[in-house]
Write an enzyme that holds these catalytic residues in place. Structure first.
Site, PDB file in Angstrom:
ATOM      1  N   ASN A 126     -21.543  23.520  -4.264  1.00  0.00           N
ATOM      2  CA  ASN A 126     -21.373  24.651  -3.296  1.00  0.00           C
ATOM      3  C   ASN A 126     -20.273  24.829  -5.111  1.00  0.00           C
ATOM      4  OD1 ASN A 126     -19.019  25.968  -2.114  1.00  0.00           O
ATOM      5  ND2 ASN A 126     -18.888  23.901  -0.969  1.00  0.00           N
TER       6      ASN A 126
ATOM      7  N   SER B 239     -17.628  13.651  -4.003  1.00  0.00           N
ATOM      8  CA  SER B 239     -17.793  13.476  -4.963  1.00  0.00           C
ATOM      9  C   SER B 239     -19.092  12.875  -6.064  1.00  0.00           C
ATOM     10  CB  SER B 239     -16.715  12.874  -5.136  1.00  0.00           C
ATOM     11  OG  SER B 239     -15.633  12.793  -5.029  1.00  0.00           O
TER      12      SER B 239
ATOM     13  N   GLY C 166     -13.656  16.207  -3.283  1.00  0.00           N
ATOM     14  CA  GLY C 166     -13.155  16.140  -4.469  1.00  0.00           C
ATOM     15  C   GLY C 166     -12.148  15.024  -4.717  1.00  0.00           C
TER      16      GLY C 166
ATOM     17  N   GLU D  31     -20.893  14.665   4.385  1.00  0.00           N
ATOM     18  CA  GLU D  31     -19.725  14.869   3.148  1.00  0.00           C
ATOM     19  C   GLU D  31     -18.389  14.508   4.362  1.00  0.00           C
ATOM     20  OE1 GLU D  31     -20.732  18.439   0.892  1.00  0.00           O
ATOM     21  OE2 GLU D  31     -19.511  18.511   1.719  1.00  0.00           O
TER      22      GLU D  31
ATOM     23  N   LYS E 193     -17.602  27.055  -4.194  1.00  0.00           N
ATOM     24  CA  LYS E 193     -16.424  26.712  -3.232  1.00  0.00           C
ATOM     25  C   LYS E 193     -15.453  28.608  -4.164  1.00  0.00           C
ATOM     26  CE  LYS E 193     -15.939  22.074  -2.280  1.00  0.00           C
ATOM     27  NZ  LYS E 193     -15.768  21.090  -2.123  1.00  0.00           N
TER      28      LYS E 193
ATOM     29  N   GLU F 116     -14.074  22.072   4.792  1.00  0.00           N
ATOM     30  CA  GLU F 116     -12.641  23.186   4.134  1.00  0.00           C
ATOM     31  C   GLU F 116     -12.846  23.829   5.002  1.00  0.00           C
ATOM     32  OE1 GLU F 116     -14.347  23.303  -0.035  1.00  0.00           O
ATOM     33  OE2 GLU F 116     -13.423  21.333   0.137  1.00  0.00           O
TER      34      GLU F 116
ATOM     35  N   HIS G 294     -18.787  24.257   6.210  1.00  0.00           N
ATOM     36  CA  HIS G 294     -18.055  22.736   5.225  1.00  0.00           C
ATOM     37  C   HIS G 294     -16.633  22.904   5.833  1.00  0.00           C
ATOM     38  CE1 HIS G 294     -16.760  21.770   1.607  1.00  0.00           C
ATOM     39  NE2 HIS G 294     -17.232  21.463   1.608  1.00  0.00           N
TER      40      HIS G 294
HETATM   41  P1  13P Z   1     -16.615  17.335  -5.215  1.00  0.00           P
HETATM   42  O1  13P Z   1     -18.078  17.556  -5.248  1.00  0.00           O
HETATM   43  O2  13P Z   1     -15.927  18.415  -5.345  1.00  0.00           O
HETATM   44  O3  13P Z   1     -16.464  16.674  -3.601  1.00  0.00           O
HETATM   45  O4  13P Z   1     -17.028  18.575  -2.996  1.00  0.00           O
HETATM   46  C1  13P Z   1     -18.153  18.088  -2.377  1.00  0.00           C
HETATM   47  C2  13P Z   1     -18.514  19.340  -1.343  1.00  0.00           C
HETATM   48  O5  13P Z   1     -17.186  19.619  -0.810  1.00  0.00           O
HETATM   49  C3  13P Z   1     -19.780  20.009  -1.822  1.00  0.00           C
HETATM   50  O6  13P Z   1     -19.729  20.629  -0.823  1.00  0.00           O
END
Ligand code: 13P
Length: 256
Positions: A13, A216, A176, A170, A15, A100, A98
């Protein structure tokens, strides 16, 4: 539950990262490193990178996905992209729900359901994200919360359509942050989600559905996470932007 019946999926992903030129570069760098993958390899990229990523992925085993979609086919929704539009661009996968999107852009369980429905109707495979905030984990309601998120997102999804659904667990506190869920924590919640699928559909459906962990995940911790009996791969943020790290995760999932 027989893990061998399921194909692991490692999905990046990206982002809000990478221009089209950079997307081409990144896919081109990843492709030779993952060509022998024994798992499905997906890159979910920003809308503007889709064409460039597809061009670079042509003839490789990398599948291209998007990071979100709107639930209407078309209309007065300034700034939105429909699932139909993604399908017309040759996109195969899309992420819905997601954290976010839920946290910063007002997505709710109901809009996640609508986006998931639209994506299925358009013929896409959907990576539906669920997960708890740290306060919710500390309150001891992770299982109930994730079960409810899963049930609402899958409202109206048939057993046949479930073959185009991937659930990504997640935990928001792990995204992150460099703070990964332990393998046991990841497996526990993935198993709860599998139980929800058994309850909503049946044992066969639960055994067949791919459930990823995300948060992560990196080259160092992927092997232990994906080796868990209920963890079928991962949804990768930061490490998906680094070819060698992403390839190491793909390799870990190949070994399973
Ligand atoms: P990270 O791997 O950067 O923690 O992000 C995970 C994520 O949100 C994947 O959708």
């Amino acid at each position: 539950m027989n893990k061998a019946k399921r194909k692991a999926v490692i999905a990046g992903n990206w982002k809000m990262n990478k221009t089209p030129a950079e997307a081409k570069e990144l896919i081109t760098a990843i492709a030779p490193l993952v060509k022998d993958a024994g798992c499905e390899v997906v890159a979910c990229v920003p809308y503007v990178d889709i064409a460039a990523a597809q061009e670079a992925a042509k003839g490789t085993n990398i599948h291209i996905g998007a990071e979100n979609c709107h639930w209407e086919k078309s209309g007065a929704f300034t700034g939105e992209i429909s699932a139909e539009m993604l399908k017309a661009c040759g996109v195969e996968y899309v992420i819905t729900g997601h954290s976010e999107r839920r946290t910063y852009f007002g997505d709710t369980d109901v809009t996640v359901q609508k986006r998931t429905r639209a994506a299925l109707d358009a013929g896409l495979t959907v990576i539906v994200c669920v997960g708890e905030y740290l306060e919710q984990r500390e309150q001891g309601i992770t299982g109930e919360l994730v079960a409810l998120q899963t049930k609402i997102a899958l409202g109206g999804v048939t057993k046949e359509e479930l073959s185009r659904i991937i659930i990504a667990y997640e935990p928001v506190w792990a995204i992150g942050t460099g703070r990964t869920a332990t393998a046991a924590q990841a497996n526990e919640v993935c198993a709860i989600i599998r139980g929800v699928i058994a309850e909503l559909y049946d044992a066969d459906a639960a055994e067949a559905v791919t459930i990823q962990y995300g948060g992560s995940m990196n080259a160092g911790n992927a092997a232990e996470l994906v080796a868990q009996p209920d963890v079928d791969g991962g949804l990768i943020g930061g490490a998906s932007l680094k070819p060698a790290d992403f390839a190491a995760i793909v390799e870990a999932a190949t070994k399973g």
